[in-house]
Design a protein around this motif. Structure first.
Motif, PDB file in Angstrom:
ATOM      1  N   SER A 219      -6.619  -0.067  -1.878  1.00 53.35           N
ATOM      2  CA  SER A 219      -5.299  -0.639  -1.594  1.00 53.35           C
ATOM      3  C   SER A 219      -5.312  -1.039  -0.122  1.00 53.35           C
ATOM      4  O   SER A 219      -4.878  -0.280   0.747  1.00 53.35           O
ATOM      5  N   PRO A 220      -5.822  -2.239   0.187  1.00 47.50           N
ATOM      6  CA  PRO A 220      -6.267  -2.576   1.546  1.00 47.50           C
ATOM      7  C   PRO A 220      -5.205  -2.642   2.636  1.00 47.50           C
ATOM      8  O   PRO A 220      -5.525  -2.497   3.817  1.00 47.50           O
ATOM      9  N   ALA A 221      -3.938  -2.928   2.276  1.00 47.24           N
ATOM     10  CA  ALA A 221      -2.867  -3.082   3.277  1.00 47.24           C
ATOM     11  C   ALA A 221      -3.102  -4.270   4.203  1.00 47.24           C
ATOM     12  O   ALA A 221      -2.458  -4.381   5.247  1.00 47.24           O
TER      13      ALA A 221
ATOM     14  N   ALA B 272      -9.291   0.887   2.667  1.00 47.26           N
ATOM     15  CA  ALA B 272      -8.353  -0.060   3.277  1.00 47.26           C
ATOM     16  C   ALA B 272      -9.013  -0.847   4.401  1.00 47.26           C
ATOM     17  O   ALA B 272     -10.010  -0.430   4.985  1.00 47.26           O
TER      18      ALA B 272
ATOM     19  N   THR C 208       0.831  -1.207   0.000  1.00 49.17           N
ATOM     20  CA  THR C 208       0.000   0.000   0.000  1.00 49.17           C
ATOM     21  C   THR C 208       0.862   1.252   0.000  1.00 49.17           C
ATOM     22  O   THR C 208       0.535   2.250  -0.665  1.00 49.17           O
TER      23      THR C 208
END
Length: 454
Positions: free
Chosen positions: A423-425, A354, A338
């Motif tokens: 962009s979930p991380a 996220a 991310t």
């Protein structure tokens, strides 16, 4: 496919099916080997094993009986995901049975030259870019390897006037012997897969194996932004071609005054790249190196690098709705991924989506990267942690039950010319079976938004 005699009448055990094992079993059988396939999934739940049995290949399913190795096998072709600590593998080593992975088999039978790509991040994007560029230049290139197309299957159907563009994992590279690509690329090396390799040193050693059989007639493309890879340049027999975003590289690709060069020849402007982010600039430089070494025209390179929309779920451009731009980066299952995605955007007009599986870690290291975000939408098990971080930094933050609702909510909150980035991380397993399923839900939600009338 080369009609090699290496495996004729040899007893070979294929350990583990999946796509690569199924392909290896068929190729070996065609080459005259006496093949046995061993897979842990029960036979009645194992369509691949059923198909192989129908083709006359012996299958042993439902477990991994050590007694099977008493059958005097001369070779084991191991599924890359099976660790070397597996009892079957340990016993094979004790019996001095050679162990390879399916990419070694692909190399042995391939009539096509191979461009091999490995690294911690950027493998799939770089692999896809190279294939697209070569094909645009009317050079026939085929995707293979860790990208989802079993290397041995692709190699068995390829000819000398084609090129195999092969994504290679560290797991696959641990099982090579003679494997020798014409061009090899190491995109970067970070900490990864330590549960499999046991240490960072072992992991990096596995990656470095990509070049062990190369000669001065072959090219090794290395990321000179990383000191550890630059230092490795003097420890290979291959001809090293570097790339860097920060300094001029005499024999390679580099950026200077906003322009991309290869060996002092200007290729294109950095601003014209279709994919955002410093990591994608590195991927583009790696792809340019491989393409120029393959004799590709600048026109083909520019054509692809200015229009490429990204690999699915990897900073994939999804288009616009009401001048709000959407990107799907569901593959970002950790903080580092991310961070790399965020590096390509202006935070002041960016909405970050996220959240996901809670593995017990915090997100403080994201603080600098998300500073001054326009807003965040959080979901999944880690939503409370991400919300706390956002609130600490004064970032507007909203909760959502899933990524589909997150897409809708971001669209409601965003202004014209804003960007929405999933962009979930985090891994996806709290709500979804895979990051692909999570990304597909986001893609579908954005498609529905685009269908609505303003």
């Amino acid at each position: 496919m080369k009609k090699i005699k290496n495996f004729e009448n040899k007893k070979v055990l294929v350990l583990g099916l999946a796509k690569s094992g199924e392909s290896a079993a068929r190729v070996l059988s065609r080459l005259g080997a006496i093949v046995t396939v061993n897979d842990g999934k029960p036979f009645d739940e194992n369509p691949a094993a059923q198909d192989l049995l129908a083709e006359g290949i012996k299958v042993v399913t439902g477990g991994h009986p050590l007694a099977l190795l008493d059958e005097a096998f001369e070779l084991m072709v191991k599924n890359p995901g099976i660790p070397y600590e597996n009892p079957m593998v340990v016993r094979a080593i004790e019996k001095k049975i050679p162990i390879i992975t399916e990419v070694e088999l692909a190399y042995l039978i391939s009539e096509s030259p191979i461009i091999g790509i490995t690294g911690s991040n950027g493998k799939t994007t770089t692999t896809t870019l190279i294939a697209d560029i070569l094909n645009r230049d009317n050079q026939s290139a085929k995707l293979s390897g860790n990208i989802g197309f079993p290397a041995s299957d692709v190699a068995s159907k390829s000819s000398a006037d084609e090129t195999l563009i092969m994504e290679l994992s560290s797991f696959q590279l641990m099982g090579i012997d003679q494997f020798r690509p014409k061009i090899a690329i190491i995109t970067n090396v970070f900490s990864a897969h330590l549960d499999y390799h046991g240490s960072q040193e072992n992991y990096e050693t596995a990656k470095w194996r990509i070049q062990e059989n190369m000669t001065t007639a072959d090219f090794l493309v290395l990321n000179f932004n990383q000191a550890k890879l630059r230092e490795k340049a003097s420890h290979t027999n291959a001809t090293v071609v570097g790339f860097s975003t920060t300094e001029k590289v005499d024999n390679g690709a580099y950026v200077m005054n906003g322009q991309i060069f290869f060996r002092d020849e200007k290729i294109m402007a950095v601003a014209d790249l279709s994919l955002p982010g410093s990591h994608n600039l590195e991927n583009a430089l790696a792809a340019i190196c491989a393409s120029k070494l393959s004799g590709v025209s600048n026109q083909a390179i520019v054509s692809i690098l200015t229009t490429f929309s990204g690999v699915k779920h990897r900073l994939q451009y999804l288009g616009k709705k009401s001048n709000i731009i959407f990107y799907n980066d569901s593959k970002a299952t950790n903080i580092l991924a991310t961070q790399k995605a965020l590096s390509g955007f202006d935070n002041s007009s960016l909405w970050l989506l996220a959240g996901g599986l809670d593995r017990g870690n915090g997100f403080d290291e994201l603080a600098t990267d998300i500073a001054n975000l326009k807003g965040m939408i959080v979901f999944g098990e880690t939503a409370p942690k991400l919300r706390d971080l956002a609130e600490t930094l004064g970032i507007p933050v909203f909760d959502s039950e899933n990524v589909a609702r997150a897409a809708e909510l971001a669209f409601e909150k965003a202004d014209e010319n804003d960007t929405v980035l999933l962009s979930p991380a985090n891994a996806s397993w709290d709500q979804y079976k895979t990051f692909e399923q999570r990304g597909d839900m986001f893609i579908q939600a954005v498609a529905k938004l685009k269908e609505k009338k303003n």
